[in-house]
Every structure is written in structure tokens, then in C-alpha cells.
Design a protein around this motif. Structure first.
Motif, PDB file in Angstrom:
ATOM      1  N   MET A   1      44.604  80.482  41.941  1.00 54.79           N
ATOM      2  CA  MET A   1      44.824  80.572  40.535  1.00 54.79           C
ATOM      3  C   MET A   1      45.421  79.314  39.976  1.00 54.79           C
ATOM      4  O   MET A   1      46.121  78.616  40.574  1.00 54.79           O
ATOM      5  CB  MET A   1      45.836  81.786  40.413  1.00 54.79           C
ATOM      6  N   THR A   2      44.984  78.866  38.926  1.00 51.71           N
ATOM      7  CA  THR A   2      45.517  77.636  38.197  1.00 51.71           C
ATOM      8  C   THR A   2      46.186  77.762  37.056  1.00 51.71           C
ATOM      9  O   THR A   2      45.615  78.843  36.185  1.00 51.71           O
ATOM     10  CB  THR A   2      44.479  76.768  38.025  1.00 51.71           C
ATOM     11  N   ARG A   3      47.233  77.178  36.686  1.00 52.26           N
ATOM     12  CA  ARG A   3      47.859  77.440  35.384  1.00 52.26           C
ATOM     13  C   ARG A   3      48.646  76.071  35.234  1.00 52.26           C
ATOM     14  O   ARG A   3      49.220  75.522  35.891  1.00 52.26           O
ATOM     15  CB  ARG A   3      49.443  78.435  35.591  1.00 52.26           C
ATOM     16  N   ALA A   4      48.469  75.696  33.899  1.00 53.89           N
ATOM     17  CA  ALA A   4      48.912  74.123  33.376  1.00 53.89           C
ATOM     18  C   ALA A   4      48.542  73.126  34.414  1.00 53.89           C
ATOM     19  O   ALA A   4      49.240  72.329  34.599  1.00 53.89           O
ATOM     20  CB  ALA A   4      50.240  74.338  33.138  1.00 53.89           C
ATOM     21  N   GLY A   5      47.271  73.446  34.924  1.00 52.03           N
ATOM     22  CA  GLY A   5      46.822  72.101  35.878  1.00 52.03           C
ATOM     23  C   GLY A   5      47.320  72.191  37.103  1.00 52.03           C
ATOM     24  O   GLY A   5      47.176  71.273  37.881  1.00 52.03           O
ATOM     25  N   LYS A   6      48.047  73.208  37.238  1.00 52.17           N
ATOM     26  CA  LYS A   6      48.836  73.366  38.953  1.00 52.17           C
ATOM     27  C   LYS A   6      48.275  74.529  39.562  1.00 52.17           C
ATOM     28  O   LYS A   6      47.988  75.674  38.973  1.00 52.17           O
ATOM     29  CB  LYS A   6      50.210  73.442  38.636  1.00 52.17           C
ATOM     30  N   ARG A   7      47.976  74.505  40.757  1.00 50.03           N
ATOM     31  CA  ARG A   7      47.693  75.663  41.567  1.00 50.03           C
ATOM     32  C   ARG A   7      48.927  76.579  41.777  1.00 50.03           C
ATOM     33  O   ARG A   7      50.053  76.059  42.194  1.00 50.03           O
ATOM     34  CB  ARG A   7      47.435  75.138  43.057  1.00 50.03           C
ATOM     35  N   VAL A   8      48.891  77.834  41.667  1.00 54.81           N
ATOM     36  CA  VAL A   8      49.645  78.976  41.916  1.00 54.81           C
ATOM     37  C   VAL A   8      49.354  79.810  43.110  1.00 54.81           C
ATOM     38  O   VAL A   8      48.217  80.208  43.138  1.00 54.81           O
ATOM     39  CB  VAL A   8      50.111  79.521  40.631  1.00 54.81           C
ATOM     40  N   VAL A   9      50.198  79.915  43.983  1.00 53.86           N
ATOM     41  CA  VAL A   9      49.993  80.754  45.154  1.00 53.86           C
ATOM     42  C   VAL A   9      51.012  81.943  45.175  1.00 53.86           C
ATOM     43  O   VAL A   9      52.145  81.486  45.369  1.00 53.86           O
ATOM     44  CB  VAL A   9      49.986  79.734  46.638  1.00 53.86           C
ATOM     45  N   LYS A  10      50.288  83.230  45.153  1.00 51.89           N
ATOM     46  CA  LYS A  10      51.604  84.283  45.549  1.00 51.89           C
ATOM     47  C   LYS A  10      51.856  84.561  47.075  1.00 51.89           C
ATOM     48  O   LYS A  10      50.830  84.276  47.843  1.00 51.89           O
ATOM     49  CB  LYS A  10      50.637  85.459  45.062  1.00 51.89           C
ATOM     50  N   VAL A  11      53.004  84.658  47.232  1.00 53.76           N
ATOM     51  CA  VAL A  11      53.464  84.633  48.707  1.00 53.76           C
ATOM     52  C   VAL A  11      54.287  85.851  48.528  1.00 53.76           C
ATOM     53  O   VAL A  11      55.258  86.074  47.932  1.00 53.76           O
ATOM     54  CB  VAL A  11      54.374  83.361  48.932  1.00 53.76           C
ATOM     55  N   ASN A  12      54.161  86.662  49.645  1.00 55.73           N
ATOM     56  CA  ASN A  12      54.740  87.809  49.917  1.00 55.73           C
ATOM     57  C   ASN A  12      55.977  87.566  50.500  1.00 55.73           C
ATOM     58  O   ASN A  12      56.123  87.107  51.771  1.00 55.73           O
ATOM     59  CB  ASN A  12      54.002  88.849  50.760  1.00 55.73           C
TER      60      ASN A  12
END
Length: 79
Positions: free
Chosen positions: A1-12
Motif C-alpha cells: 500500500m502507498t500513501r503520500a508517496g511512501k510505502r505502508v506495511v501493516k505489521v501484526n
């Protein structure tokens, strides 16, 4: 997923307080234990340890430690 040009990784975050963020070894704790102390020398508040580990997981560090197999120990010459 990308937001504001940055990669977002969901971590449990489950279990991140049970591992050392420095050496990745398992360091079991009770919920009441608020301090992380590992045999590798790492010593810090439990939440800080978890935060560092969550960041590492998000960056792709695996929570596995490669242990030397019995077979490879037998193959090494002793000096």
C-alpha cells in the motif's frame, strides 16, 4: 500500500514483546514485566523493544534465527 508517496506495511504486533529487537532471540515475559533484558546485553523498556522490532519487521527483517545444524557441526574440522 502507498500513501503520500511512501510505502505502508501493516505489521501484526502480537508477540513482538517476546523477542529481542537486537538479536531476535525469544525472551519470554509476563504481562507485568515492563523491562526487556536479553542475554545479548540488550536492556530497554519493553515497549521500546517492541517498537524497534515492529519497525524491523516492517522493513523486512525475519524473526527467524538460523541455527547451525548438527550435520554441519559434525563436518567442521576441529582445530
Amino acid at each position: 500500500m502507498t500513501r503520500a508517496g511512501k510505502r505502508v506495511v501493516k505489521v501484526n504486533p502480537a508477540g513482538t514483546s517476546q523477542h529481542c529487537a537486537i538479536c531476535l532471540n525469544r525472551v519470554p515475559k509476563e504481562l507485568s514485566d515492563r523491562w526487556h533484558k536479553c542475554s545479548c546485553g540488550a536492556s530497554m523498556p519493553r515497549d521500546l523493544n517492541s517498537g524497534i522490532l515492529i519497525k524491523k519487521v516492517g522493513l523486512g527483517v525475519r524473526l527467524t534465527i538460523k541455527r547451525e545444524s548438527r550435520k554441519s557441526r559434525e563436518e567442521k574440522p576441529t582445530l
